[in-house]
Design a protein around this motif. Structure first.
Motif, PDB file in Angstrom:
ATOM      1  N   ARG A  11      -2.993  -8.639  38.133  1.00 10.34           N
ATOM      2  CA  ARG A  11      -1.904  -8.397  37.180  1.00 10.34           C
ATOM      3  C   ARG A  11      -1.346  -6.980  37.343  1.00 10.34           C
ATOM      4  NH1 ARG A  11      -3.189  -9.569  31.194  1.00 10.34           N
ATOM      5  NH2 ARG A  11      -0.961  -9.138  31.083  1.00 10.34           N
ATOM      6  N   LEU A  12      -2.223  -6.053  37.612  1.00  7.69           N
ATOM      7  CA  LEU A  12      -1.823  -4.650  37.781  1.00  7.69           C
ATOM      8  C   LEU A  12      -0.899  -4.498  38.988  1.00  7.69           C
ATOM      9  CD1 LEU A  12      -2.330  -1.836  36.542  1.00  7.69           C
ATOM     10  CD2 LEU A  12      -4.291  -1.610  38.073  1.00  7.69           C
ATOM     11  N   ALA A  13      -1.202  -5.237  40.039  1.00  8.72           N
ATOM     12  CA  ALA A  13      -0.386  -5.147  41.262  1.00  8.72           C
ATOM     13  C   ALA A  13       1.031  -5.664  41.038  1.00  8.72           C
ATOM     14  CB  ALA A  13      -1.071  -5.924  42.382  1.00  8.72           C
ATOM     15  N   LYS A  14       1.211  -6.548  40.043  1.00 13.20           N
ATOM     16  CA  LYS A  14       2.527  -7.153  39.800  1.00 13.20           C
ATOM     17  C   LYS A  14       3.311  -6.456  38.687  1.00 13.20           C
ATOM     18  CE  LYS A  14       0.554 -11.673  40.966  1.00 13.20           C
ATOM     19  NZ  LYS A  14       0.174 -13.007  40.418  1.00 13.20           N
ATOM     20  N   THR A  15       2.703  -5.461  38.034  1.00 10.24           N
ATOM     21  CA  THR A  15       3.308  -4.853  36.848  1.00 10.24           C
ATOM     22  C   THR A  15       3.907  -3.492  37.165  1.00 10.24           C
ATOM     23  OG1 THR A  15       1.719  -5.981  35.436  1.00 10.24           O
ATOM     24  CG2 THR A  15       2.890  -4.116  34.479  1.00 10.24           C
ATOM     25  N   GLU A  16       5.166  -3.312  36.745  1.00  7.21           N
ATOM     26  CA  GLU A  16       5.843  -2.030  36.941  1.00  7.21           C
ATOM     27  C   GLU A  16       5.994  -1.253  35.633  1.00  7.21           C
ATOM     28  OE1 GLU A  16       6.661  -0.732  39.788  1.00  7.21           O
ATOM     29  OE2 GLU A  16       6.036  -2.489  40.952  1.00  7.21           O
ATOM     30  N   LYS A  17       5.999  -1.948  34.514  1.00 15.50           N
ATOM     31  CA  LYS A  17       6.218  -1.278  33.237  1.00 15.50           C
ATOM     32  C   LYS A  17       5.078  -0.295  32.955  1.00 15.50           C
ATOM     33  CE  LYS A  17       8.770  -5.137  31.182  1.00 15.50           C
ATOM     34  NZ  LYS A  17       8.798  -6.131  30.092  1.00 15.50           N
ATOM     35  N   PRO A  18       5.412   0.970  32.682  1.00 17.97           N
ATOM     36  CA  PRO A  18       4.385   2.014  32.544  1.00 17.97           C
ATOM     37  C   PRO A  18       3.333   1.706  31.484  1.00 17.97           C
ATOM     38  CG  PRO A  18       6.556   3.016  32.709  1.00 17.97           C
ATOM     39  CD  PRO A  18       6.773   1.538  32.579  1.00 17.97           C
ATOM     40  N   LYS A  19       3.755   1.326  30.284  1.00 15.26           N
ATOM     41  CA  LYS A  19       2.792   1.103  29.202  1.00 15.26           C
ATOM     42  C   LYS A  19       1.883  -0.092  29.504  1.00 15.26           C
ATOM     43  CE  LYS A  19       5.390   3.306  25.475  1.00 15.26           C
ATOM     44  NZ  LYS A  19       5.974   3.158  24.120  1.00 15.26           N
ATOM     45  N   LYS A  20       2.446  -1.119  30.138  1.00 17.78           N
ATOM     46  CA  LYS A  20       1.629  -2.274  30.502  1.00 17.78           C
ATOM     47  C   LYS A  20       0.603  -1.876  31.567  1.00 17.78           C
ATOM     48  CE  LYS A  20       0.634  -6.582  29.953  1.00 17.78           C
ATOM     49  NZ  LYS A  20       0.047  -7.047  28.680  1.00 17.78           N
ATOM     50  N   ARG A  21       1.037  -1.038  32.515  1.00 18.27           N
ATOM     51  CA  ARG A  21       0.115  -0.568  33.557  1.00 18.27           C
ATOM     52  C   ARG A  21      -1.023   0.253  32.940  1.00 18.27           C
ATOM     53  NH1 ARG A  21       0.881  -0.931  38.731  1.00 18.27           N
ATOM     54  NH2 ARG A  21      -0.375   0.933  39.149  1.00 18.27           N
ATOM     55  N   ILE A  22      -0.663   1.079  31.971  1.00 22.51           N
ATOM     56  CA  ILE A  22      -1.683   1.916  31.310  1.00 22.51           C
ATOM     57  C   ILE A  22      -2.720   1.036  30.614  1.00 22.51           C
ATOM     58  CG2 ILE A  22      -2.073   3.576  29.441  1.00 22.51           C
ATOM     59  CD1 ILE A  22       0.794   4.650  30.127  1.00 22.51           C
ATOM     60  N   ASP A  23      -2.251   0.021  29.881  1.00 22.81           N
ATOM     61  CA  ASP A  23      -3.174  -0.887  29.184  1.00 22.81           C
ATOM     62  C   ASP A  23      -4.093  -1.600  30.166  1.00 22.81           C
ATOM     63  OD1 ASP A  23      -2.116  -0.195  26.735  1.00 22.81           O
ATOM     64  OD2 ASP A  23      -0.763  -1.925  26.618  1.00 22.81           O
ATOM     65  N   LEU A  24      -3.520  -2.045  31.296  1.00 21.78           N
ATOM     66  CA  LEU A  24      -4.321  -2.755  32.301  1.00 21.78           C
ATOM     67  C   LEU A  24      -5.329  -1.821  32.969  1.00 21.78           C
ATOM     68  CD1 LEU A  24      -1.531  -5.002  33.875  1.00 21.78           C
ATOM     69  CD2 LEU A  24      -3.546  -5.813  32.613  1.00 21.78           C
ATOM     70  N   LEU A  25      -4.924  -0.581  33.235  1.00 18.94           N
ATOM     71  CA  LEU A  25      -5.851   0.390  33.822  1.00 18.94           C
ATOM     72  C   LEU A  25      -7.026   0.662  32.880  1.00 18.94           C
ATOM     73  CD1 LEU A  25      -3.310   2.895  35.397  1.00 18.94           C
ATOM     74  CD2 LEU A  25      -5.129   1.708  36.664  1.00 18.94           C
ATOM     75  N   ASN A  26      -6.729   0.788  31.602  1.00 18.68           N
ATOM     76  CA  ASN A  26      -7.814   0.992  30.624  1.00 18.68           C
ATOM     77  C   ASN A  26      -8.732  -0.224  30.552  1.00 18.68           C
ATOM     78  OD1 ASN A  26      -7.552   3.650  29.598  1.00 18.68           O
ATOM     79  ND2 ASN A  26      -5.763   3.034  28.393  1.00 18.68           N
ATOM     80  N   GLN A  27      -8.135  -1.436  30.606  1.00 17.83           N
ATOM     81  CA  GLN A  27      -8.958  -2.656  30.590  1.00 17.83           C
ATOM     82  C   GLN A  27      -9.849  -2.729  31.827  1.00 17.83           C
ATOM     83  OE1 GLN A  27      -6.596  -6.251  29.917  1.00 17.83           O
ATOM     84  NE2 GLN A  27      -5.269  -5.123  28.502  1.00 17.83           N
TER      85      GLN A  27
END
Length: 611
Positions: A11-27
């Protein structure tokens, strides 16, 4: 779990939106915390950087939480606590976030490692309450695990096992194998402490199988440690040495320092039993250095105990005595009776508060009559269970029979609470040659009275045992000040009017003098068949207008054959008999004069039958 981390990566590889990336990185950082701590740290650092660039407070809070967990898993507890202190400020304002119970649980875990079990329990109880409120089952499982750990430190193995099994049940239902392995490990340790070795090995082997199959390299050493300690307790020194050595040989940077420390300490103990003195000494000395670095008092006193045994075996009594003294000092600091009592105070407050909240929730529900009837039965059952639990804790706060028998050998206690928990309490302590004892009757019955009794016992312990106030009237003066301060009483309308009535005596064994002071409750002295009443001041422990500055003391010489009765108003205020009238104090005096020459146990039996 690996599958979960792979899913987040995709999911992280497909996501460009900054806040979504941050949430995924934390997860992702959270998922990798036990299997790849360094990669978890890299994800956390990236999430923290992006959160600052994009002004995203939520992302920054979870990144800080992950940093705290990272430090904790490296046994860097001071650094972990610094991050948790910051992150809790955010979650206190956003208390529906799952991060809130997680942060509270890790804070409790850290204070447990410091040996501050009281603070640790306070944090994890709050975490459990919050996890249940937001229906966060994973958080409930983790919190129950830490509660079990604290109980195990206090050698309350039955409660520890209850909490650990509750944690295992939750984790197993969630399918969280990493957490299941942790629960199995901790349950195994309790079985070792209870000398149930077959059950211990069974749980450790299950944990080992899960951790080997899921490649939990950072967690495997804890299972090796558990197996080693089990074999050591069983006297199987070869297998114990084998598993301790696995952790000592492990050069992995992810191995927890506390785990390494306990493995070194265990190896030192094993080598001492094998009479390999020089090698044993080196392991024990290295263990002490690491224990002091971690500031882990429970582990420090274990090392000092092992060193004392070493020097005893080596024929060096002076060094042995030095380490025994340090061992006892540290152990007393970590788990003395005062700490246990304060924790029991917290538990009763927690249990009673839970019961009151459940009752309030029920009363606010607007349901049909049948549904309401079913619901009230359920709530009453849960409420009664909670208050029964509170009652057991309240009973534990009262002086133990063996203490009473030692301090006051000729006595009896008639304690017949009207409700499950009581507003009446009795208390005794000895300071040098002075014995201080009292009975008290708190405002209200049941739950409200129980809260006040909790305050009374806590304040008396502090006033007498900590501040060394020993005069009867000064004890009551100080108690009144503390109650007024705690309840914020100023005399205004509609404020708390709670308080307590009390009869308190101080007996000096050297001079054979007894000093009495009372707040509304008198005492009776029977001497040579004559009853004399020592009256109390007509004011409570609590706020009252136009009150005099001080309670008054009454002092008299105790003579052989004297009997002194302390009591609340419960006995004299009872209704009964053929006319249903109040018993009254006059009737009580007459009855005491009839029975006072009988043995104490017989007097108690007769008073109970007459009640």
């Amino acid at each position: 779990m690996k599958q979960r981390s792979d899913y987040i990566k995709s999911r992280l590889a497909k996501t460009e939106k900054p806040k979504k990336r941050i949430d995924l990185l934390n997860q992702l950082a959270w998922e990798l915390r036990y299997t790849d701590l360094e990669e978890s740290k890299r994800c956390t650092d990236e999430a923290f950087r992006l959160s600052r660039e994009n002004e995203y407070p939520r992302g920054r809070a979870y990144a800080r939480l992950n940093l705290a967990v990272n430090h904790f898993l490296k046994s860097e507890n001071r650094e972990a606590l610094e991050f948790l202190t910051k992150v809790l400020k955010y979650f206190a304002k956003n208390d529906k976030e799952k991060g809130f119970p997680v942060a509270l649980t890790f804070a409790g875990n850290i204070y447990e490692s410091f040996g501050d079990y009281e603070t640790g329990l306070e944090y994890v109880q709050k975490a459990l309450e919050k996890a249940k409120e937001i229906r966060y089952k994973e958080g409930e499982g983790e919190t129950q695990s830490v509660i079990g750990l604290i109980y195990s430190r206090l050698h309350d193995f039955d409660r520890a096992l209850i909490a650990y099994n509750e944690s295992l049940k939750i984790r197993d239902k969630l399918g969280d194998l990493k957490a299941v392995a942790s629960s199995l490990n901790r349950i195994g340790r309790i079985h070792v402490l209870k000398k149930q070795y077959d059950q211990a090995l069974e749980h450790y082997q299950k944990s080992l199988k899960i951790r080997e199959e899921s490649k939990q390299h950072g967690a495997l050493p804890w299972t090796y440690l558990g197996l080693a300690s089990a074999y050591e307790e069983m006297g199987d020194l070869n297998n114990a040495q084998l598993y301790y050595q696995k952790n000592i040989d492990n050069e992995c940077s992810e191995i927890d320092k506390r785990c390494r420390l306990q493995s070194m300490l265990g190896m030192g103990r094993i080598l001492l039993q094998m009479e390999k003195m020089d090698t044993a000494h080196q392991f024990l000395d290295d263990s002490l250095v690491l224990a002091e670095e971690l500031r882990a008092k429970p582990l420090q006193y274990e090392v000092h105990f092992a060193l004392a045994r070493y020097y005893e075996s080596a024929g060096n009594p002076e060094e042995a005595l030095k380490h025994y003294k340090i061992y006892y000092e540290l152990k007393e600091e970590v788990s003395n009776d005062e700490t246990r009592n304060r924790m029991k105070n917290q538990q009763i407050a927690f249990a009673v508060d839970k019961a009151e909240k459940e009752k309030e929730i029920f009363q606010l529900r607007n349901v049909e009559l049948k549904a309401a009837y079913d619901e009230i039965n359920l709530i009453n059952q849960e409420m009664t269970a909670s208050i029964n639990y509170a009652s057991r804790i309240q009973t534990a706060l009262l002086p133990r029979k063996e203490i009473l028998k030692k301090i006051l050998p000729g006595h009896f206690i008639l304690f017949l609470p009207r409700d499950i928990v009581s507003g009446d309490f009795y208390w005794v302590t000895q300071v040098d040659q002075r014995i201080i004892f009292c009975i008290a009757d708190c405002t209200g019955h049941g739950v409200p009275g129980a809260f006040m009794s909790l305050l009374g016992i806590t304040f008396l312990d502090d006033i007498v045992n900590q501040r060394n106030v020993l005069s009867a009237n000064e004890i009551l003066n100080n108690l009144r000040k503390e109650v007024i301060k705690a309840l914020k009483q100023t005399g205004k309308e509609k404020e708390q009017k709670e308080g307590m009535d009390i009869a308190l005596c101080q007996y000096d064994k050297n001079s054979n003098q007894l000093e009495f002071a009372g707040a509304n409750n008198p005492i009776y002295l029977i001497r040579n068949g004559i009853l004399e009443e020592f009256k109390a001041d007509r004011m409570p422990i609590g706020y009252q207008e136009d009150v005099v500055d001080s309670f008054q003391s009454h002092t008299f010489q105790v003579k052989k054959g004297d009997i002194i009765y302390l009591f609340s108003d419960g006995y004299a205020d009872q209704f009964g008999g053929p006319d249903g009238k109040k018993y009254k104090y006059g009737t009580l005096k007459k009855y005491l004069l009839e029975i006072n020459k009988m043995p104490m146990g017989k007097q108690k039996t007769l008073l109970e039958k007459n009640f």
